[in-house]
Design an enzyme around this catalytic site. Structure first.
Site, PDB file in Angstrom:
ATOM      1  N   CYS A 135     -32.312  52.598  71.302  1.00 54.89           N
ATOM      2  CA  CYS A 135     -33.009  53.496  72.220  1.00 54.89           C
ATOM      3  C   CYS A 135     -32.083  54.679  72.478  1.00 54.89           C
ATOM      4  CB  CYS A 135     -33.453  52.796  73.509  1.00 54.89           C
ATOM      5  SG  CYS A 135     -32.155  52.191  74.578  1.00 54.89           S
ATOM      6  N   CYS A 155     -36.453  56.378  70.364  1.00 56.09           N
ATOM      7  CA  CYS A 155     -35.375  57.269  69.899  1.00 56.09           C
ATOM      8  C   CYS A 155     -35.901  58.324  68.942  1.00 56.09           C
ATOM      9  CB  CYS A 155     -34.223  56.480  69.274  1.00 56.09           C
ATOM     10  SG  CYS A 155     -34.551  55.748  67.670  1.00 56.09           S
ATOM     11  N   CYS A 188     -33.181  58.137  64.469  1.00 58.25           N
ATOM     12  CA  CYS A 188     -32.762  56.914  63.789  1.00 58.25           C
ATOM     13  C   CYS A 188     -32.782  57.146  62.280  1.00 58.25           C
ATOM     14  CB  CYS A 188     -33.704  55.774  64.155  1.00 58.25           C
ATOM     15  SG  CYS A 188     -33.118  54.167  63.615  1.00 58.25           S
TER      16      CYS A 188
END
Length: 137
Positions: free
Chosen positions: A11, A85, A89
């Protein structure tokens, strides 16, 4: 997937949702899963309300610290679970990716964090079933 699957929870701040998920997965897998968590912009500390909510469940995450997301963490994980996120990522072919849409516990009181915690627990239990890892109670 290897004998001991590895899961990375990501996150933004690695201070709430991902830490709670990692705490549950560590506890409920009994060590049968390698568990990691990280954040794209880690906070200075774990959300104290998340710590409190997990303590109510008998899961101690007080020793955990927010960690920066690295390419290596993603590369060495079989499953990457993101929680808001976005595009930060890194993506690697052959990895299993899931996005768990959950409210952010940041700035919330314990009454608001408990349902988030409970949803995370339910998703972790489902994930363990998908990984063919028995739930340890």
């Amino acid at each position: 997937m290897p004998d001991k699957p590895s899961v990375l929870f990501v996150c933004v701040h690695n201070a709430g949702r991902s830490q709670m998920a990692a705490g549950y997965l560590s506890r409920l897998s009994g060590g049968a899963v390698e568990v990691r968590s990280a954040g794209s912009e880690p906070a200075d500390q774990i959300n104290p309300v998340a710590v409190q909510a997990m303590a109510e469940e008998g899961v101690d995450i007080t020793a955990e610290r927010p960690k920066i997301l690295t390419d290596e963490a993603v590369q060495t994980s079989d499953v990457v679970i993101t929680m808001g996120c976005g595009d930060t990522c890194p993506f690697y072919p052959g990895k299993r990716y899931e996005e768990w849409v959950l409210d952010d516990p940041a700035g919330q009181g314990i009454e608001a964090v408990r349902p988030i915690r409970d949803e995370i627990k339910n998703r972790v239990i489902k994930l363990l079933g998908e990984l063919s890892v028995p739930v340890v109670t």
